[in-house]
Design a protein around this motif. Structure first.
Motif, short mmCIF file in Angstrom:
data_model
loop_
_atom_site.label_atom_id
_atom_site.label_comp_id
_atom_site.label_asym_id
_atom_site.label_seq_id
_atom_site.Cartn_x
_atom_site.Cartn_y
_atom_site.Cartn_z
N UNK A 38 -12.62 9.95 3.00
CA UNK A 38 -12.15 11.33 3.73
C UNK A 38 -13.14 11.86 4.66
N UNK A 39 -14.63 11.48 4.10
CA UNK A 39 -15.39 11.92 4.96
C UNK A 39 -15.66 11.28 6.19
N UNK A 40 -15.20 9.77 6.13
CA UNK A 40 -15.40 9.17 7.41
C UNK A 40 -14.26 9.25 8.46
N UNK A 41 -12.98 9.57 7.66
CA UNK A 41 -11.90 9.95 8.60
C UNK A 41 -11.52 11.20 8.90
N UNK A 42 -12.39 12.07 8.51
CA UNK A 42 -12.27 13.65 8.85
C UNK A 42 -10.96 14.04 8.42
N UNK A 49 -2.33 9.10 4.96
CA UNK A 49 -0.95 8.34 4.78
C UNK A 49 -0.07 8.80 5.85
N UNK A 50 -0.14 10.08 5.83
CA UNK A 50 1.23 10.87 6.79
C UNK A 50 0.73 10.25 8.17
N UNK A 51 -0.31 10.37 8.79
CA UNK A 51 -0.60 10.20 10.21
C UNK A 51 -0.67 8.58 10.39
N UNK A 52 -1.09 7.80 9.64
CA UNK A 52 -1.54 6.42 9.82
C UNK A 52 -0.78 5.29 8.95
N UNK A 54 -0.02 3.58 4.89
CA UNK A 54 -0.78 2.99 3.81
C UNK A 54 -1.76 1.91 4.42
N UNK A 55 -1.26 1.21 4.95
CA UNK A 55 -2.02 0.07 5.66
C UNK A 55 -3.31 0.47 6.34
N UNK A 56 -3.21 1.52 6.98
CA UNK A 56 -4.64 2.02 7.65
C UNK A 56 -5.65 2.56 6.51
N UNK A 57 -4.87 3.13 5.48
CA UNK A 57 -5.63 3.68 4.42
C UNK A 57 -6.31 2.61 3.58
N UNK A 62 -11.22 -0.62 2.06
CA UNK A 62 -11.78 -1.98 2.20
C UNK A 62 -13.08 -1.81 2.70
N UNK A 63 -13.27 -0.91 3.91
CA UNK A 63 -14.43 -0.81 4.64
C UNK A 63 -15.40 0.03 3.63
#
Length: 191
Positions: A38-42, A49-52, A54-57, A62-63
């Motif tokens: 959450x801190x990294x994605x803002x 999940x809604x914007x991008x 599950x694969x992006x999440x 992983x990062x």
């Protein structure tokens, strides 16, 4: 003793509640992988999940796991690796690279609970659970379905603790005891 206690398990099994308590009792740092994401994605997990999707999440997860498990800090007291309690999201162990990285640095304690208990906890919670809304199924049915899908991943944990009938304080005691017993076996030379 191993320097990291990794808490994982299905949603609403108590990871977020018990993680900080376990860390306080051990005198260790507490890190929640979802909070790092959450801190990294803002933005909150549900929004990711809604914007991008599950694969992006999962990529962000992983990062975050790779970053946390490559921590080179040392304990100021024993000069060993920096001790932490790391809480993962419910799907983190499904990813083989996450599982391998977490196993390399600590003991994985998987919190479990009966599906009915999880469904009741989720329905009382105000937290949005993106994975539960998929398919438009009743909560209990979706919980059971997801638990079946993740059973093999959760079985890879070093130890499991059922939170169904425990208070947060009791769960904290059980987690620390299970961690201590497994960590002692892990670092002792073979007899």
């Amino acid at each position: 003793m191993t320097p990291k206690l990794i808490l994982t398990g299905f949603m609403a099994t108590g990871k977020s509640s018990v993680g900080p308590m376990v860390a306080r009792r051990l005198g260790w740092e507490f890190v929640d992988v979802d909070h790092v994401i959450v801190a990294r994605a803002g933005k909150p997990v549900a929004r990711i999940f809604a914007d991008h999707g599950e694969a992006h999440f999962r990529h962000l997860e992983r990062e975050a796991v790779a970053h946390l498990t490559s921590d080179q800090r040392r304990c100021p007291h024993c000069h060993g690796p920096h001790p932490e309690v790391i809480s993962t999201g419910g799907g983190a162990l499904v990813d083989d690279s996450n599982c391998a990285a977490l196993k390399r640095v600590g003991v994985i304690v998987c919190l479990t609970a009966r599906p009915e208990v999880i469904a009741a906890r989720v329905e009382r919670s105000k937290t949005k659970r993106p994975k539960l809304t998929e398919g438009g199924k009743p909560t209990l049915e979706r919980v059971k379905e997801l638990m079946r899908e993740r059973a093999d991943a959760y079985a890879r944990a070093d130890v499991q603790v059922d939170s169904s009938d425990l208070t947060v304080e009791q769960l904290t005691d059980h987690v620390i005891a299970a961690f201590g017993a497994h960590a002692a076996r892990r670092v002792l030379p073979p007899a």
